[in-house]
Design a protein around this motif. Structure first.
Motif, PDB file in Angstrom:
ATOM      1  N   LYS A   1       1.029  -1.547  -0.451  1.00  0.00           N
ATOM      2  CA  LYS A   1      -0.082  -0.194   0.347  1.00  0.00           C
ATOM      3  C   LYS A   1       0.800   1.089  -0.363  1.00  0.00           C
ATOM      4  CE  LYS A   1      -4.458   0.847   1.632  1.00  0.00           C
ATOM      5  NZ  LYS A   1      -5.487   0.661   3.104  1.00  0.00           N
TER       6      LYS A   1
ATOM      7  N   LYS B   1       2.226   1.365  -3.276  1.00  0.00           N
ATOM      8  CA  LYS B   1       1.465   2.376  -3.991  1.00  0.00           C
ATOM      9  C   LYS B   1       1.397   3.547  -4.153  1.00  0.00           C
ATOM     10  CE  LYS B   1      -0.625  -2.237  -4.564  1.00  0.00           C
ATOM     11  NZ  LYS B   1      -1.596  -2.570  -4.696  1.00  0.00           N
TER      12      LYS B   1
ATOM     13  N   ARG C   1       4.139   5.788  -5.013  1.00  0.00           N
ATOM     14  CA  ARG C   1       4.277   5.874  -6.758  1.00  0.00           C
ATOM     15  C   ARG C   1       3.223   7.031  -7.061  1.00  0.00           C
ATOM     16  NH1 ARG C   1       2.926  -0.020  -7.377  1.00  0.00           N
ATOM     17  NH2 ARG C   1       2.644   0.394 -10.014  1.00  0.00           N
ATOM     18  N   THR C   2       2.103   6.658  -6.382  1.00  0.00           N
ATOM     19  CA  THR C   2       0.658   8.172  -6.587  1.00  0.00           C
ATOM     20  C   THR C   2       1.269   9.653  -6.266  1.00  0.00           C
ATOM     21  OG1 THR C   2      -1.016   6.387  -5.716  1.00  0.00           O
ATOM     22  CG2 THR C   2      -0.821   8.866  -6.086  1.00  0.00           C
TER      23      THR C   2
ATOM     24  N   GLU D   1       3.184  10.608  -9.162  1.00  0.00           N
ATOM     25  CA  GLU D   1       2.757  11.236 -10.420  1.00  0.00           C
ATOM     26  C   GLU D   1       2.453  12.495 -10.192  1.00  0.00           C
ATOM     27  OE1 GLU D   1       1.749   8.231 -13.395  1.00  0.00           O
ATOM     28  OE2 GLU D   1       0.124   9.025 -14.110  1.00  0.00           O
TER      29      GLU D   1
ATOM     30  N   THR E   1      -2.840  14.937  -7.380  1.00  0.00           N
ATOM     31  CA  THR E   1      -3.856  13.455  -6.974  1.00  0.00           C
ATOM     32  C   THR E   1      -3.557  12.785  -5.649  1.00  0.00           C
ATOM     33  OG1 THR E   1      -3.693  13.646  -9.211  1.00  0.00           O
ATOM     34  CG2 THR E   1      -3.964  11.884  -8.467  1.00  0.00           C
TER      35      THR E   1
ATOM     36  N   LEU F   1      -5.417  14.397  -2.896  1.00  0.00           N
ATOM     37  CA  LEU F   1      -7.363  13.777  -2.926  1.00  0.00           C
ATOM     38  C   LEU F   1      -8.000  12.340  -2.170  1.00  0.00           C
ATOM     39  CD1 LEU F   1      -7.916  16.275  -6.147  1.00  0.00           C
ATOM     40  CD2 LEU F   1      -8.281  16.383  -3.849  1.00  0.00           C
ATOM     41  N   LEU F   2      -6.713  11.537  -2.622  1.00  0.00           N
ATOM     42  CA  LEU F   2      -6.727   9.934  -3.172  1.00  0.00           C
ATOM     43  C   LEU F   2      -6.497   9.548  -1.184  1.00  0.00           C
ATOM     44  CD1 LEU F   2      -5.147   8.639  -5.778  1.00  0.00           C
ATOM     45  CD2 LEU F   2      -8.005   8.085  -5.867  1.00  0.00           C
TER      46      LEU F   2
ATOM     47  N   VAL G   1      -3.747  10.557   0.468  1.00  0.00           N
ATOM     48  CA  VAL G   1      -2.199   9.836   0.835  1.00  0.00           C
ATOM     49  C   VAL G   1      -1.189  11.130   1.671  1.00  0.00           C
ATOM     50  CG1 VAL G   1      -0.040   9.774   0.082  1.00  0.00           C
ATOM     51  CG2 VAL G   1      -1.619   8.502  -0.717  1.00  0.00           C
TER      52      VAL G   1
ATOM     53  N   GLN H   1     -13.194  13.612  -3.935  1.00  0.00           N
ATOM     54  CA  GLN H   1     -12.786  14.877  -5.396  1.00  0.00           C
ATOM     55  C   GLN H   1     -12.466  14.012  -6.281  1.00  0.00           C
ATOM     56  OE1 GLN H   1     -11.206  18.846  -7.191  1.00  0.00           O
ATOM     57  NE2 GLN H   1     -11.641  18.783  -5.025  1.00  0.00           N
TER      58      GLN H   1
ATOM     59  N   GLY I   1      -7.503  13.295 -12.563  1.00  0.00           N
ATOM     60  CA  GLY I   1      -6.390  12.895 -12.448  1.00  0.00           C
ATOM     61  C   GLY I   1      -6.097  11.320 -11.909  1.00  0.00           C
ATOM     62  N   ILE I   2      -5.903  10.657 -13.076  1.00  0.00           N
ATOM     63  CA  ILE I   2      -6.086   9.154 -13.559  1.00  0.00           C
ATOM     64  C   ILE I   2      -4.440   9.076 -12.728  1.00  0.00           C
ATOM     65  CG2 ILE I   2      -5.581   7.342 -15.094  1.00  0.00           C
ATOM     66  CD1 ILE I   2      -8.248   8.147 -13.506  1.00  0.00           C
ATOM     67  N   ILE I   3      -4.271   7.831 -12.358  1.00  0.00           N
ATOM     68  CA  ILE I   3      -2.311   7.874 -12.207  1.00  0.00           C
ATOM     69  C   ILE I   3      -2.345   6.620 -13.200  1.00  0.00           C
ATOM     70  CG2 ILE I   3      -0.766   6.960 -10.679  1.00  0.00           C
ATOM     71  CD1 ILE I   3      -3.183   6.856  -8.996  1.00  0.00           C
ATOM     72  N   SER I   4      -1.608   7.485 -14.578  1.00  0.00           N
ATOM     73  CA  SER I   4      -1.599   6.979 -15.648  1.00  0.00           C
ATOM     74  C   SER I   4      -0.169   5.474 -15.433  1.00  0.00           C
ATOM     75  CB  SER I   4      -0.783   7.787 -16.565  1.00  0.00           C
ATOM     76  OG  SER I   4       0.513   8.240 -16.121  1.00  0.00           O
ATOM     77  N   ARG I   5       0.720   5.698 -14.840  1.00  0.00           N
ATOM     78  CA  ARG I   5       1.702   5.058 -14.653  1.00  0.00           C
ATOM     79  C   ARG I   5       1.737   3.691 -14.185  1.00  0.00           C
ATOM     80  NH1 ARG I   5       6.635   8.387 -13.676  1.00  0.00           N
ATOM     81  NH2 ARG I   5       4.538   9.444 -13.115  1.00  0.00           N
ATOM     82  N   MET I   6      -0.183   3.429 -13.980  1.00  0.00           N
ATOM     83  CA  MET I   6      -0.602   2.527 -12.801  1.00  0.00           C
ATOM     84  C   MET I   6      -1.724   1.664 -13.551  1.00  0.00           C
ATOM     85  SD  MET I   6      -0.915   3.364  -8.890  1.00  0.00           S
ATOM     86  CE  MET I   6       0.535   3.909  -7.625  1.00  0.00           C
TER      87      MET I   6
ATOM     88  N   GLU J   1      -4.484  -1.026 -10.129  1.00  0.00           N
ATOM     89  CA  GLU J   1      -4.162  -0.271  -8.599  1.00  0.00           C
ATOM     90  C   GLU J   1      -5.130   1.105  -8.686  1.00  0.00           C
ATOM     91  OE1 GLU J   1       0.824  -1.746  -9.198  1.00  0.00           O
ATOM     92  OE2 GLU J   1      -0.185  -0.784 -10.875  1.00  0.00           O
TER      93      GLU J   1
ATOM     94  N   ASP K   1      -7.023   0.435  -5.979  1.00  0.00           N
ATOM     95  CA  ASP K   1      -7.063   0.592  -4.878  1.00  0.00           C
ATOM     96  C   ASP K   1      -6.372   1.497  -4.038  1.00  0.00           C
ATOM     97  OD1 ASP K   1      -6.931  -2.231  -5.154  1.00  0.00           O
ATOM     98  OD2 ASP K   1      -4.764  -2.733  -5.358  1.00  0.00           O
ATOM     99  N   MET K   2      -5.677   2.664  -4.953  1.00  0.00           N
ATOM    100  CA  MET K   2      -5.463   3.791  -3.782  1.00  0.00           C
ATOM    101  C   MET K   2      -7.127   4.426  -3.653  1.00  0.00           C
ATOM    102  SD  MET K   2      -2.696   3.968  -3.723  1.00  0.00           S
ATOM    103  CE  MET K   2      -2.456   5.498  -3.217  1.00  0.00           C
ATOM    104  N   GLY K   3      -7.844   4.040  -4.850  1.00  0.00           N
ATOM    105  CA  GLY K   3      -9.066   4.716  -4.253  1.00  0.00           C
ATOM    106  C   GLY K   3      -9.630   4.265  -2.756  1.00  0.00           C
ATOM    107  N   ALA K   4      -9.395   3.495  -2.352  1.00  0.00           N
ATOM    108  CA  ALA K   4      -9.792   2.902  -1.201  1.00  0.00           C
ATOM    109  C   ALA K   4      -8.116   2.805   0.097  1.00  0.00           C
ATOM    110  CB  ALA K   4     -10.169   1.071  -1.280  1.00  0.00           C
ATOM    111  N   TYR K   5      -7.471   4.058  -0.201  1.00  0.00           N
ATOM    112  CA  TYR K   5      -6.717   4.175   0.809  1.00  0.00           C
ATOM    113  C   TYR K   5      -6.582   3.716   2.193  1.00  0.00           C
ATOM    114  CZ  TYR K   5      -2.169   5.927   1.695  1.00  0.00           C
ATOM    115  OH  TYR K   5      -0.281   5.781   2.633  1.00  0.00           O
TER     116      TYR K   5
ATOM    117  N   ARG L   1     -12.953   5.064  -8.242  1.00  0.00           N
ATOM    118  CA  ARG L   1     -11.993   5.677  -7.501  1.00  0.00           C
ATOM    119  C   ARG L   1     -12.365   6.281  -6.395  1.00  0.00           C
ATOM    120  NH1 ARG L   1      -6.411   8.054  -9.771  1.00  0.00           N
ATOM    121  NH2 ARG L   1      -7.784  10.345  -9.812  1.00  0.00           N
TER     122      ARG L   1
END
Lengths: 291, 242
Positions: free
Chosen positions: A161, A164, A167-168, A171, A175, A178-179, A181, B80, B86-91, B95, B98-102, B147
């Motif tokens: 977790k 990830k 990595r977020t 990027e 973002t 807003l998730l 983190v 939001q 805001g897509i994480i393009s390298r994932m 994944e 998954d980050m939505g449920a972080y 997400r």
């Protein structure tokens, strides 16, 4: 003979990889070239030296201790020298890390003197003969520990977790926030991990070269930088493989090229230039569209 | 549920919002309409904590949240879907989800919610292992909404979800918003330039002009308002029922 050099190259390359992974992690999450990363390595080597001397404990305890100590140093650098700066001026953190370089180097000269300090015998060096090959216990240790750390780090970043989340953040900070983190915490952790790896490399360099000076940072910082560029900015796997490539290239350059003049560095920087000419993003880099 | 009072915010020294006041009640879909640069996105960014307000208060369920960091705002349930998705393009798609449920640790709950997201957007299931950067714009918007839903929002903020999509997908996005409210009971604060369709799915709306609320009311009343018709709906606009 070739196999022997291959092992030497892998060993040298593995330390480069450890340094470069740190660079690339920090570049990933902050877009920052951490100039003091080499000095963090140097500080790690000295902290390792004193931990080994004072405690007298075996290396499998002292090396993790040195890693933690160097990791903490990295976190302190982030908190004191990088976080307070406004993000709007993107040159400011870069300059700040140059300041950290100067501070750490002069602090080390003041404390340990400008000449080499003998590194204690951390491990008993035994040479094993495997057929025609001569492998020292130091070689095995360095290769083993480096590869172990790289594999662990790879899975950490790919699967966990927090990996990830890193990595977020790499990027986009917005973002990631807003998730949910905690971006500051992830940056802090990244500094800790990157610095711990550099500290490991520092201790290993001490073990192999038997002496360290306050100035070893620069050489390894430069090599780490070359490796990061070869592998692709912000790419951890690229840094791992790039380090091994550079280490082997250097070792073979010593074997293949005349040794009267020092062509080793010309060779390694030459490789970097050639790779960047044909693949400007590095071997494993991808173009990032600025959005 | 959300109540914003006298909010001023901006970038650098300039202000993009001047004393804005809005309210969102539980179960409502509220839309903010306004031209480019009116301050709609600034308002959402300030609510989410990306931007610190210079003045004023943001209350969520009676609690002051202005000045909080983005991650702690997600934690209390304001999630939001950002502008540009805001897509994480390298994932991979998985994944990203998954980050939505972080911030969640209820494994069973996450699996259930994931199933519900796939029910809404079956295409995401087909593309789970694919790099999110390779999705089409519409698919990325599905991913961004899915997400956000995985974060269990109590209040969903959506910043221009229809921007840059093909007409079919624009239609689909508004249908989705309608469904989120009718079927799933979400509370949504929506920012849109596509005023006509946005008012079609919203209960109430606010009109933002150069950082100030100039008009507010029920969706139908706004659609009937002559000024709104002239400025945002086009003169010959017909109301579209969704």
């Amino acid at each position: 003979m070739i196999l022997q050099q291959l092992i030497n190259g892998l060993m040298l390359g593995a330390t480069y990889s450890l340094v470069a992974i740190g660079y690339t992690l920090i570049f990933g999450v902050l877009g920052l070239l951490h100039f003091a990363h080499g000095e963090v390595l140097m500080a790690g080597a000295f902290m390792g030296l004193y931990i080994i001397m004072w405690s007298g404990l075996p290396l499998y305890i002292t090396l993790p201790l040195a890693m933690v100590a160097t990791g903490v140093l990295g976190i302190i650098i982030d908190v004191l020298a990088i976080r307070p700066l406004k993000k709007d001026f993107h040159l400011a953190p870069l300059l700040s890390t140059i300041g950290v370089t100067i501070i750490l180097q002069n602090l080390a000269v003041k404390l340990f003197g400008g000449y080499g300090t003998r590194f204690p015998e951390a491990i008993e060096t035994v040479n094993y003969k495997v057929g025609p090959l001569l492998i020292s216990s130091a070689n095995i240790l360095i290769l083993g520990v480096s590869l172990f750390l790289m594999v662990v780090l790879y899975f950490f970043i790919a699967k966990t977790k927090i990996g990830k989340a890193m990595r977020t953040v790499a990027e986009s900070h917005t973002t990631a926030g807003l998730l949910g983190v905690n971006v500051d915490l992830i940056v802090l952790l990244t500094f800790g991990i990157a610095s711990a790896l550099a500290g490991t490399a520092g201790v290993m360099i001490g073990i192999v070269f038997h002496a360290i000076t306050p100035f070893i940072g620069l050489t390894f910082a430069l090599k780490g930088l070359v490796v990061m560029l070869i592998g692709g900015l912000g790419n951890v796997v690229g840094a791992m493989i790039g380090g091994l490539i550079l280490g082997m290239a250097e070792v073979f350059s010593i074997v293949l090229l005349p040794t009267e003049i020092n062509l080793q560095d010309i060779f390694s920087f030459g490789i970097m230039i050639i790779i960047l000419i044909f693949k400007p993003t590095g071997l494993f880099g991808t173009r990032v569209t600025q959005g | 549920m959300l109540s914003i009072e006298d909010l001023s915010a901006g970038y650098g020294k300039g202000l993009a919002l001047h004393g804005v006041a809005i309210k969102v009640e539980k179960g409502e879909v509220v839309v903010l309409i306004g031209a480019n640069g009116a301050g709609k996105s600034t308002l959402l960014r300030t609510i989410s904590g990306v931007l610190r307000p210079k003045k004023g208060h943001i209350l969520f369920q009676g609690q002051k949240i202005e000045g909080n960091k983005p991650h702690s705002i997600v934690k209390i349930g304001i999630v939001q879907v950002p502008e540009g998705r805001g897509i994480i393009s390298r994932m991979t798609v998985k994944e990203n989800l998954d980050m939505g449920a972080y911030l969640r640790s209820d494994k069973d709950g996450i699996i259930g919610d994931l199933e519900r997201v796939f029910e809404k957007f079956p295409r995401l299931r087909e593309r789970l292992g694919q790099n999110a950067g390779t999705l089409s714009g519409g698919e990325q918007q599905m991913l961004a909404i899915g997400r956000a839903l995985l974060a269990k929002p109590r209040l969903l903020l959506m910043d221009e979800p229809s921007l840059g999509l093909s007409p079919n997908f624009v239609e689909f996005v508004f249908e989705t918003i309608h469904e989120l409210r009718e079927k799933d009971g979400y509370t949504i604060l929506l920012v849109e330039q596509n005023a006509n369709q946005a008012l079609g799915v919203a209960d109430r709306g606010y009109v933002l002009e150069t950082g100030r609320i100039v008009l507010e009311g029920e969706s139908q009343a706004l659609r009937d308002n002559e000024e709104v018709q002239r400025a945002y709906l086009g003169r010959s606009a017909r109301t579209v029922e969704t």
